[in-house]
Design a protein around this motif. Structure first.
Motif, PDB file in Angstrom:
ATOM      1  N   GLY A 239      16.914  20.287   2.063  1.00 44.65           N
ATOM      2  CA  GLY A 239      16.737  18.928   2.546  1.00 44.65           C
ATOM      3  C   GLY A 239      15.876  18.860   3.790  1.00 44.65           C
ATOM      4  N   LEU A 240      16.051  19.827   4.716  1.00 44.01           N
ATOM      5  CA  LEU A 240      15.225  19.869   5.922  1.00 44.01           C
ATOM      6  C   LEU A 240      13.755  20.038   5.579  1.00 44.01           C
ATOM      7  N   LEU A 241      13.480  20.920   4.638  1.00 42.91           N
ATOM      8  CA  LEU A 241      12.099  21.119   4.205  1.00 42.91           C
ATOM      9  C   LEU A 241      11.540  19.849   3.595  1.00 42.91           C
ATOM     10  N   PHE A 242      12.344  19.178   2.794  1.00 42.52           N
ATOM     11  CA  PHE A 242      11.893  17.955   2.127  1.00 42.52           C
ATOM     12  C   PHE A 242      11.572  16.858   3.132  1.00 42.52           C
ATOM     13  N   ILE A 243      12.455  16.666   4.136  1.00 47.70           N
ATOM     14  CA  ILE A 243      12.223  15.565   5.082  1.00 47.70           C
ATOM     15  C   ILE A 243      11.046  15.865   6.005  1.00 47.70           C
ATOM     16  N   HIS A 244      10.788  17.139   6.286  1.00 44.87           N
ATOM     17  CA  HIS A 244       9.619  17.497   7.082  1.00 44.87           C
ATOM     18  C   HIS A 244       8.329  17.162   6.332  1.00 44.87           C
ATOM     19  N   ILE A 245       8.384  17.299   5.008  1.00 44.58           N
ATOM     20  CA  ILE A 245       7.192  17.042   4.198  1.00 44.58           C
ATOM     21  C   ILE A 245       7.013  15.553   3.938  1.00 44.58           C
ATOM     22  N   THR A 246       8.123  14.838   3.660  1.00 45.43           N
ATOM     23  CA  THR A 246       8.012  13.451   3.194  1.00 45.43           C
ATOM     24  C   THR A 246       8.403  12.396   4.227  1.00 45.43           C
ATOM     25  N   ASN A 247       9.253  12.768   5.201  1.00 39.39           N
ATOM     26  CA  ASN A 247       9.802  11.812   6.175  1.00 39.39           C
ATOM     27  C   ASN A 247      10.647  10.709   5.530  1.00 39.39           C
TER      28      ASN A 247
ATOM     29  N   THR B  76      29.637  13.059   5.170  1.00 43.78           N
ATOM     30  CA  THR B  76      29.852  13.664   3.852  1.00 43.78           C
ATOM     31  C   THR B  76      29.382  15.114   3.832  1.00 43.78           C
ATOM     32  N   ILE B  77      28.318  15.418   4.572  1.00 41.89           N
ATOM     33  CA  ILE B  77      27.885  16.814   4.703  1.00 41.89           C
ATOM     34  C   ILE B  77      29.024  17.655   5.279  1.00 41.89           C
ATOM     35  N   GLY B  78      29.713  17.113   6.289  1.00 36.87           N
ATOM     36  CA  GLY B  78      30.842  17.826   6.872  1.00 36.87           C
ATOM     37  C   GLY B  78      31.935  18.106   5.857  1.00 36.87           C
ATOM     38  N   VAL B  79      32.211  17.136   4.995  1.00 36.79           N
ATOM     39  CA  VAL B  79      33.219  17.318   3.941  1.00 36.79           C
ATOM     40  C   VAL B  79      32.815  18.467   3.018  1.00 36.79           C
ATOM     41  N   MET B  80      31.557  18.453   2.583  1.00 37.13           N
ATOM     42  CA  MET B  80      31.099  19.476   1.639  1.00 37.13           C
ATOM     43  C   MET B  80      30.956  20.845   2.296  1.00 37.13           C
ATOM     44  N   LEU B  81      30.727  20.876   3.616  1.00 39.75           N
ATOM     45  CA  LEU B  81      30.690  22.161   4.323  1.00 39.75           C
ATOM     46  C   LEU B  81      32.049  22.845   4.279  1.00 39.75           C
TER      47      LEU B  81
ATOM     48  N   LEU C  13      22.713  25.908   1.873  1.00 39.03           N
ATOM     49  CA  LEU C  13      21.484  26.082   1.108  1.00 39.03           C
ATOM     50  C   LEU C  13      20.843  24.737   0.814  1.00 39.03           C
ATOM     51  N   SER C  14      21.642  23.790   0.380  1.00 40.00           N
ATOM     52  CA  SER C  14      21.142  22.454   0.069  1.00 40.00           C
ATOM     53  C   SER C  14      20.598  21.773   1.324  1.00 40.00           C
ATOM     54  N   PHE C  15      21.262  21.984   2.459  1.00 44.87           N
ATOM     55  CA  PHE C  15      20.811  21.406   3.719  1.00 44.87           C
ATOM     56  C   PHE C  15      19.448  21.961   4.115  1.00 44.87           C
ATOM     57  N   SER C  16      19.241  23.250   3.894  1.00 43.18           N
ATOM     58  CA  SER C  16      17.949  23.873   4.203  1.00 43.18           C
ATOM     59  C   SER C  16      16.838  23.273   3.348  1.00 43.18           C
TER      60      SER C  16
ATOM     61  N   SER D 123      16.517   8.745   3.064  1.00 44.61           N
ATOM     62  CA  SER D 123      17.548   8.470   2.066  1.00 44.61           C
ATOM     63  C   SER D 123      17.534   9.491   0.932  1.00 44.61           C
ATOM     64  N   ILE D 124      16.334   9.832   0.438  1.00 44.31           N
ATOM     65  CA  ILE D 124      16.255  10.830  -0.629  1.00 44.31           C
ATOM     66  C   ILE D 124      16.773  12.177  -0.126  1.00 44.31           C
ATOM     67  N   THR D 125      16.448  12.504   1.121  1.00 40.90           N
ATOM     68  CA  THR D 125      16.923  13.752   1.712  1.00 40.90           C
ATOM     69  C   THR D 125      18.446  13.805   1.704  1.00 40.90           C
ATOM     70  N   SER D 126      19.080  12.681   2.030  1.00 44.31           N
ATOM     71  CA  SER D 126      20.538  12.628   2.043  1.00 44.31           C
ATOM     72  C   SER D 126      21.114  12.985   0.676  1.00 44.31           C
ATOM     73  N   PHE D 127      20.522  12.453  -0.377  1.00 46.13           N
ATOM     74  CA  PHE D 127      21.045  12.706  -1.725  1.00 46.13           C
ATOM     75  C   PHE D 127      20.727  14.128  -2.204  1.00 46.13           C
ATOM     76  N   ILE D 128      19.626  14.699  -1.716  1.00 48.08           N
ATOM     77  CA  ILE D 128      19.327  16.093  -2.034  1.00 48.08           C
ATOM     78  C   ILE D 128      20.379  17.004  -1.400  1.00 48.08           C
ATOM     79  N   VAL D 129      20.659  16.749  -0.118  1.00 47.66           N
ATOM     80  CA  VAL D 129      21.614  17.574   0.612  1.00 47.66           C
ATOM     81  C   VAL D 129      23.012  17.454   0.024  1.00 47.66           C
ATOM     82  N   LEU D 130      23.400  16.255  -0.392  1.00 47.03           N
ATOM     83  CA  LEU D 130      24.759  16.018  -0.861  1.00 47.03           C
ATOM     84  C   LEU D 130      24.945  16.286  -2.352  1.00 47.03           C
TER      85      LEU D 130
END
Length: 223
Positions: free
Chosen positions: A147-155, A128-133, A142-145, A158-165
């Motif tokens: 999301g990367l910060l979020f997953i580094h902090i929280t691990n 789905t990220i590919g579709v939105m790209l 921007l959203s992917f960036s 699933s939440i990261t996926s919804f933030i990015v999308l």
């Protein structure tokens, strides 16, 4: 109509190719028997480490980009947009993106329900990220960036996926509805979101039960 059917079938078959399974297979691992058993980016990251997780993510994104670009090019003027609008770069019209989402939904369904793997695949986030790209690259990056910060902090994957999308989907829906006065494309975007959301239903339950396994991005890869 023939073009729609061809794009749907071709995109589904491409989406059914599972990069996580293929990579794990060549590493001597059946990913269906590891971690969550899911054939997706998060599980291969947990199992083989971030190097192979990044490889899977990139290939799954590319797996969506190619059919979406083809769909955009072929179906660019099929919903009543004046043919003169298709005079942009290589025939791509920035307004009429129905081909992106027709192909994109088909790819994501193929990824989640792959015909080659008894209809048991991944959860469709990377695809789905590919579709939105393709639909809105700047907002998605921007959203992917974020999301990367979020997953580094929280691990928490699933939440990261919804933030990015979620963010690029909302932005693109508003652009299509308010600026171009399109209704069908926001509907397709909503359908795409719901497909991915439903595919993550077990993760959502685990989140509420505090039982979701973390995705440790800093984990060393297995040689």
């Amino acid at each position: 109509m023939v073009y729609f059917i061809i794009i749907i079938i071709l995109s589904y078959l491409i989406g059914s190719l599972n990069n996580a399974y293929i990579i794990a297979y060549f590493k001597g691992i059946d990913l269906r028997r590891q971690g969550s058993g899911n054939l997706g980016t998060m599980n291969i990251t947990r199992t083989l480490g971030k190097k192979w997780g990044w490889a899977t993510l990139g290939l799954d994104v590319l797996k969506s980009i190619i059919p979406c670009m083809i769909g955009w090019w072929i179906l660019g003027g099929e919903i009543g947009v004046d043919a003169s609008l298709k005079n942009g770069f290589l025939g791509f019209d920035s307004a009429d993106k129905i081909g992106i989402f027709v192909a994109g939904i088909s790819v994501v369904i193929g990824h989640i329900f792959p015909i080659y793997f008894k209809f048991k695949g991944g959860k469709g986030a990377a695809s789905t990220i590919g579709v939105m790209l393709v639909a809105n690259p700047l907002v998605t990056l921007l959203s992917f960036s974020i999301g990367l910060l979020f997953i580094h902090i929280t691990n928490v994957g699933s939440i990261t996926s919804f933030i990015v999308l979620g963010f690029p989907m909302i932005v693109e829906s508003f652009i299509q509805r308010l600026y171009y006065n399109y209704t069908i494309i926001p509907i397709l975007i909503f359908c795409l979101f719901m497909i991915t959301f439903i595919a993550h239903n077990k993760n959502i339950v685990k989140l509420f039960l505090y039982a979701e396994k973390p995705v440790v991005i800093k984990k060393k890869s297995t040689n």
